[in-house]
Design an enzyme around this catalytic site. Structure first.
Site, PDB file in Angstrom:
ATOM      1  N   TYR A  65       9.757  86.716  49.787  1.00 53.23           N
ATOM      2  CA  TYR A  65       9.241  85.595  49.158  1.00 53.23           C
ATOM      3  C   TYR A  65      10.111  84.434  48.843  1.00 53.23           C
ATOM      4  O   TYR A  65      11.311  84.922  48.285  1.00 53.23           O
ATOM      5  CB  TYR A  65       8.335  85.567  47.843  1.00 53.23           C
ATOM      6  CG  TYR A  65       6.760  85.547  48.305  1.00 53.23           C
ATOM      7  CD1 TYR A  65       6.376  84.280  48.610  1.00 53.23           C
ATOM      8  CD2 TYR A  65       5.920  86.732  48.282  1.00 53.23           C
ATOM      9  CE1 TYR A  65       4.827  84.016  48.924  1.00 53.23           C
ATOM     10  CE2 TYR A  65       4.639  86.437  48.569  1.00 53.23           C
ATOM     11  CZ  TYR A  65       3.950  85.145  48.574  1.00 53.23           C
ATOM     12  OH  TYR A  65       2.731  84.857  49.223  1.00 53.23           O
ATOM     13  N   GLU A  76       9.542  80.823  47.895  1.00 54.31           N
ATOM     14  CA  GLU A  76       9.097  79.595  47.720  1.00 54.31           C
ATOM     15  C   GLU A  76      10.045  78.484  46.976  1.00 54.31           C
ATOM     16  O   GLU A  76      10.695  78.697  46.272  1.00 54.31           O
ATOM     17  CB  GLU A  76       7.771  79.660  46.662  1.00 54.31           C
ATOM     18  CG  GLU A  76       6.500  80.331  47.281  1.00 54.31           C
ATOM     19  CD  GLU A  76       5.419  80.531  46.274  1.00 54.31           C
ATOM     20  OE1 GLU A  76       5.652  80.396  45.107  1.00 54.31           O
ATOM     21  OE2 GLU A  76       4.400  80.871  46.677  1.00 54.31           O
ATOM     22  N   ASP A 100       5.427  62.101  66.451  1.00 56.49           N
ATOM     23  CA  ASP A 100       5.056  63.482  66.695  1.00 56.49           C
ATOM     24  C   ASP A 100       5.793  63.977  68.151  1.00 56.49           C
ATOM     25  O   ASP A 100       4.935  63.726  69.189  1.00 56.49           O
ATOM     26  CB  ASP A 100       3.574  63.948  66.386  1.00 56.49           C
ATOM     27  CG  ASP A 100       3.206  65.428  66.886  1.00 56.49           C
ATOM     28  OD1 ASP A 100       4.120  66.066  67.263  1.00 56.49           O
ATOM     29  OD2 ASP A 100       2.031  65.581  66.663  1.00 56.49           O
ATOM     30  N   THR A 126       6.882  70.504  66.940  1.00 53.59           N
ATOM     31  CA  THR A 126       6.748  72.365  66.908  1.00 53.59           C
ATOM     32  C   THR A 126       7.739  72.363  67.548  1.00 53.59           C
ATOM     33  O   THR A 126       8.942  71.786  67.859  1.00 53.59           O
ATOM     34  CB  THR A 126       5.425  72.604  67.995  1.00 53.59           C
ATOM     35  OG1 THR A 126       5.861  71.791  69.240  1.00 53.59           O
ATOM     36  CG2 THR A 126       4.113  71.985  67.458  1.00 53.59           C
ATOM     37  N   LYS A 147       7.393  74.531  71.944  1.00 55.71           N
ATOM     38  CA  LYS A 147       7.040  74.007  73.545  1.00 55.71           C
ATOM     39  C   LYS A 147       8.167  73.869  74.186  1.00 55.71           C
ATOM     40  O   LYS A 147       8.810  74.789  74.419  1.00 55.71           O
ATOM     41  CB  LYS A 147       6.225  72.612  73.153  1.00 55.71           C
ATOM     42  CG  LYS A 147       4.685  73.077  72.407  1.00 55.71           C
ATOM     43  CD  LYS A 147       3.848  72.062  72.041  1.00 55.71           C
ATOM     44  CE  LYS A 147       2.650  72.429  71.411  1.00 55.71           C
ATOM     45  NZ  LYS A 147       1.953  71.106  71.010  1.00 55.71           N
ATOM     46  N   ARG A 172       6.948  80.165  67.416  1.00 54.95           N
ATOM     47  CA  ARG A 172       5.973  79.270  67.201  1.00 54.95           C
ATOM     48  C   ARG A 172       5.861  78.759  65.695  1.00 54.95           C
ATOM     49  O   ARG A 172       6.096  79.606  64.601  1.00 54.95           O
ATOM     50  CB  ARG A 172       4.566  80.154  67.144  1.00 54.95           C
ATOM     51  CG  ARG A 172       3.289  79.249  66.912  1.00 54.95           C
ATOM     52  CD  ARG A 172       2.053  80.321  67.543  1.00 54.95           C
ATOM     53  NE  ARG A 172       2.462  80.366  68.991  1.00 54.95           N
ATOM     54  CZ  ARG A 172       2.099  79.589  70.002  1.00 54.95           C
ATOM     55  NH1 ARG A 172       1.659  78.581  69.735  1.00 54.95           N
ATOM     56  NH2 ARG A 172       2.520  79.921  71.172  1.00 54.95           N
TER      57      ARG A 172
HETATM   58  C1  LIG Z   1       0.913  71.089  69.973  1.00 56.57           C
HETATM   59  C2  LIG Z   1       1.087  69.702  69.188  1.00 56.57           C
HETATM   60  C3  LIG Z   1       0.789  69.858  67.826  1.00 56.57           C
HETATM   61  C4  LIG Z   1       0.304  71.006  66.959  1.00 56.57           C
HETATM   62  O1  LIG Z   1       0.982  72.075  67.164  1.00 56.57           O
HETATM   63  P1  LIG Z   1       0.318  73.560  66.387  1.00 56.57           P
HETATM   64  O2  LIG Z   1       1.561  74.351  66.362  1.00 56.57           O
HETATM   65  O3  LIG Z   1      -0.579  73.995  67.500  1.00 56.57           O
HETATM   66  O4  LIG Z   1      -0.260  73.278  65.333  1.00 56.57           O
HETATM   67  C5  LIG Z   1       0.734  68.525  66.987  1.00 56.57           C
HETATM   68  N1  LIG Z   1       1.125  67.554  67.683  1.00 56.57           N
HETATM   69  C6  LIG Z   1       1.146  67.396  69.030  1.00 56.57           C
HETATM   70  C7  LIG Z   1       1.459  66.117  69.650  1.00 56.57           C
HETATM   71  C8  LIG Z   1       1.272  68.702  70.063  1.00 56.57           C
HETATM   72  O5  LIG Z   1       1.281  68.427  71.383  1.00 56.57           O
END
Ligand SMILES: *Cc1c(COP(=O)(O)O)cnc(C)c1O
Length: 413
Positions: free
Chosen positions: A45, A47, A191, A217, A220, A226
């Site tokens: 933990y 936090e 994002d 993220t 990807k 993840r």
């Molecule tokens: C994949 C994605 C997310 C979300 O990611 P998770 O880990 O699945 O919650 C957010 N924004 C965009 C643009 C994405 O392609």
């Protein structure tokens, strides 16, 4: 029995080994990332933020998380980072909570145009908690039209503008978004979940130069575990963001995942990683060209990045759902996807989204993607012909044999 779970993990490993993975948001991590994520750090933990924790025994965890933060800053050339978000959606939620009050106005990309659920879908917390308005892509070109976005921003007067997408095959001009945000006095959040790997390799404009906050993220194109991250150059915003992550929306950070994020960032600083990202783009262009030659209609007629959208409905009268199923049967995994101005529903769709990051990790080059394109075309055009589908299955497995993924026993070292 616990053993059953490991048998299932092994089955999933075999599935990954034996299919061509074209889901644009997936990738295959290195053994070092698997190792860090499967480590004893899961027991701890921690936090709080490094050196300001609410639990004892964090001195090594502090070093690990600090390393991840410093690596993220270096990789994306930015001043502050929070590496604790459990996912991309959680990163976005934390930013909204740091910048907005409930019901505040936000302008983001429409889901059918390529946006993400966490950018204001009525089914997501985002659309429930804030007043989202959305910009679309141009009806003719299916690309972003910055004049249209500016006009909409002037009308809506949002507190926050979001740039970034999940299925947009073209470059996004973050500098233009910055100008629009300044004109209307809005925050700009980018994002970059899908394109973070391309950004890290210098193959896409770096949003950290223009946005107030960048979320991503790590799993990807970036090819990490993840999870999510939040980046900013603003010394006041980082304080608000840290508080929004914990105690705002999360409890204890996943320090095993954070260690794996540090490994991911360090891998992404290698020259090999730039080569890999360049190959992703080359492969996407080749796949796109082959499908075009085979008569398929591609949304925006091309791609600048790691993914492309095939309009299966216009090309061969097949829905995305049908196309996804046909390809799955011969060992190719992809996902049905709404295309701009799609008249169907997200469950049916008029197209499929194809991405090259995962198979490029496995070693596929242009000539392999020529073969992938031909297989996809033959399969979709002859979906009722069992013999052709059987032949294509063999062609898929021949391609895969050349590039083994994880060896037997890798996951249980
Ligand atoms: C994949 C994605 C997310 C979300 O990611 P998770 O880990 O699945 O919650 C957010 N924004 C965009 C643009 C994405 O392609």
């Amino acid at each position: 029995m616990v053993q059953d779970i490991f048998e299932l993990i092994n089955k999933e490993k075999n599935r990954q080994n034996n299919t061509i993975e074209l889901i644009a948001s997936e990738n295959f991590v290195s053994k070092n990332i698997l190792k860090a994520q499967g480590s004893v750090l899961t027991n701890k933990y921690a936090e709080g933020v490094p050196y300001k924790r609410y639990y004892g025994g964090c001195e090594i965890i502090d070093e690990i998380e600090t390393r991840a933060i410093e690596d993220a800053k270096k990789l994306f050339e930015v001043k502050y980072a929070n590496v604790q978000p459990h996912s991309g959606s959680a990163a976005n939620m934390a930013v909204y909570r740091a910048l907005l009050k409930p019901k505040d106005k936000v302008l983001s990309m429409k889901l059918e145009a390529g946006g993400h659920l966490s950018h204001g879908s009525s089914m997501s917390f985002s659309g429930m908690d804030y007043e989202f308005h959305s910009y679309n892509v141009d009806k003719e070109t299916n690309m972003l039209n910055y004049n249209d976005i500016r006009r909409l921003a002037l009308k809506v007067k949002p507190k926050l503008i979001i740039a970034g997408a999940s299925s947009y095959p073209r470059k996004i001009d973050f500098e233009e978004f910055r100008k629009i945000a300044d004109e209307v006095g809005a925050y700009l959040m980018v994002d970059m979940a899908h394109i973070a790997g391309l950004v890290a390799a210098g193959l896409h404009q770096n949003p950290c130069k223009y946005a107030d906050v960048v979320t991503s993220t790590t799993h990807k194109t970036l090819r990490g575990p993840r999870g999510g991250i939040i980046l900013t150059n603003d010394s006041i915003l980082i304080g608000k963001i840290n508080k929004a992550v914990f105690p705002g929306i999360q409890g204890g950070p996943l320090e095993h995942v954070i260690a794996a994020k540090a490994v991911c960032f360090e891998e992404a600083m290698n020259l090999d990683f730039i080569k890999y990202q360049k190959q992703i783009i080359k492969n996407a262009k080749v796949l796109c060209d082959v499908l075009k030659m085979e008569g398929f209609k591609i949304v925006t007629n091309g791609t600048d990045n790691h993914l492309l959208l095939v309009d299966t409905k216009k090309s061969i009268g097949m829905t995305g759902k049908e196309a996804e199923n046909v390809l799955e049967k011969i060992g190719i995994t992809c996902n049905k996807n709404m295309i701009p101005y799609d008249p169907t529903t997200p469950y049916i769709t008029s197209g499929i989204r194809l991405g090259t990051p995962a198979m490029t990790t496995r070693g596929f080059s242009e000539k392999d993607f020529v073969e992938v394109g031909k297989i996809i075309s033959l399969s979709l055009k002859n979906s009722e012909n069992k013999q052709i589908q059987e032949e294509l299955k063999i062609r898929v497995s021949n391609l895969l044999k050349k590039y083994p993924l994880y060896e037997e026993g890798d996951l249980h070292e």
